[in-house]
Every structure is written in structure tokens, then in C-alpha cells.
Design a protein around this motif. Structure first.
Motif, PDB file in Angstrom:
ATOM      1  N   ILE A  70       0.856  -1.187   0.000  1.00  0.00           N
ATOM      2  CA  ILE A  70       0.000   0.000   0.000  1.00  0.00           C
ATOM      3  C   ILE A  70       0.886   1.229   0.000  1.00  0.00           C
ATOM      4  CG2 ILE A  70      -0.197   0.056   2.534  1.00  0.00           C
ATOM      5  CD1 ILE A  70      -3.098   1.036   2.139  1.00  0.00           C
ATOM      6  N   SER A  71       0.468   2.240  -0.753  1.00  0.00           N
ATOM      7  CA  SER A  71       1.207   3.489  -0.796  1.00  0.00           C
ATOM      8  C   SER A  71       0.222   4.618  -1.085  1.00  0.00           C
ATOM      9  CB  SER A  71       2.299   3.442  -1.873  1.00  0.00           C
ATOM     10  OG  SER A  71       1.735   3.262  -3.166  1.00  0.00           O
ATOM     11  N   ARG A  72       0.689   5.839  -0.939  1.00  0.00           N
ATOM     12  CA  ARG A  72      -0.183   6.975  -1.195  1.00  0.00           C
ATOM     13  C   ARG A  72       0.615   8.126  -1.783  1.00  0.00           C
ATOM     14  NH1 ARG A  72      -3.058   8.397   4.124  1.00  0.00           N
ATOM     15  NH2 ARG A  72      -3.863  10.166   2.906  1.00  0.00           N
ATOM     16  N   ASP A  73      -0.079   8.954  -2.543  1.00  0.00           N
ATOM     17  CA  ASP A  73       0.478  10.171  -3.102  1.00  0.00           C
ATOM     18  C   ASP A  73      -0.467  11.294  -2.705  1.00  0.00           C
ATOM     19  OD1 ASP A  73       1.303  12.331  -4.634  1.00  0.00           O
ATOM     20  OD2 ASP A  73       1.791  11.106  -6.376  1.00  0.00           O
ATOM     21  N   ASN A  74      -0.119  12.018  -1.667  1.00  0.00           N
ATOM     22  CA  ASN A  74      -1.024  13.048  -1.162  1.00  0.00           C
ATOM     23  C   ASN A  74      -1.197  14.203  -2.146  1.00  0.00           C
ATOM     24  OD1 ASN A  74      -1.598  11.626   1.153  1.00  0.00           O
ATOM     25  ND2 ASN A  74      -0.106  12.721   2.420  1.00  0.00           N
ATOM     26  N   ALA A  75      -0.206  14.446  -2.972  1.00  0.00           N
ATOM     27  CA  ALA A  75      -0.328  15.495  -3.976  1.00  0.00           C
ATOM     28  C   ALA A  75      -1.382  15.150  -5.014  1.00  0.00           C
ATOM     29  CB  ALA A  75       1.015  15.733  -4.646  1.00  0.00           C
TER      30      ALA A  75
END
Length: 123
Positions: A70-75
Motif C-alpha cells: 500500500i502506498s499513497r500520493d497526497n499530492a
């Protein structure tokens, strides 16, 4: 209010890979912890993975540990689930969820849910 839209599901052979995406609306995505859950036909919804608001902490179900990331890109207001070495038992509808203050396995602690995306793994 946060709206979540999953994508990336499909049909894949055992041993293959898929990457799910969950796009969130709203300006406060970066303040939410995010989780992925799944539900197979005739079974209860189960936890898959979660990530803290910063991305600094991640949590996985034992059944997917070492295979899913799991990962995320807040931008981009998007959370991802990279699924490798897929097995037929991974077949399910996958849901992403957002929580204001919790990044764990308890689904009732999540405040917003997407509509789900189907993942089917053939043997």
C-alpha cells in the motif's frame, strides 16, 4: 466529506499482478488514514492493508504480507494497492476507505468508503 473512487481491477492469472488506485475528492485527503478491504462472494469483508496519513506507517493482513504494498500520493489524493503473486483466493471486490483518526484493521473505524472494484484471479 470525502468521495472515493477505486479503479484498476480486472481479470488476471494466478501469479500475476495488478495495481489498484483509489482517487479521493476534497482538499483534506492528506489528513486521512486510508485502508483497503475486500469481500469475496459469501464471505465477510476483511482487512487487507492500511496506511497512515503521512504514509510513514503501513499495516497488512497476514494473508497478503510480502505480496501486496500500500502506498499513497497526497499530492494526487490517491492511494494505491500493488498486488503481486496473486492467488485465486485473492478474488474479491476491493474497497478503499478513509478514516479521520485510525489506520488499522477495524472496518467500523473508517468513515468513508468507495464503491469497490472487482479483482478476479484465475487458476
Amino acid at each position: 466529506q470525502v468521495q472515493l473512487v477505486e479503479s484498476g481491477g480486472g481479470l488476471v492469472q494466478a501469479g500475476g499482478s495488478l495495481r489498484l488506485s483509489c482517487a479521493a475528492s476534497g482538499r483534506t485527503f492528506s489528513s486521512y488514514a486510508m485502508g483497503w478491504f475486500r469481500q469475496a462472494p459469501g464471505k465477510e469483508r476483511e482487512f487487507v492493508a492500511a496506511i497512515s496519513w503521512s504514509g510513514g506507517s503501513t499495516y497488512y493482513a497476514d494473508s497478503v504480507k510480502g505480496r501486496f504494498t500500500i502506498s499513497r500520493d497526497n499530492a494526487k489524493s490517491t492511494v494505491y494497492l500493488q498486488m503481486n503473486s496473486l492467488k485465486p483466493e485473492d478474488t474479491a471486490v476491493y474497497y478503499c476507505a478513509a478514516s479521520r483518526d485510525y489506520s488499522g484493521s477495524a472496518d467500523y473505524r473508517y468513515d468513508y468508503w468507495g464503491q469497490g472494484t472487482q479483482v478476479t484471479v484465475s487458476s
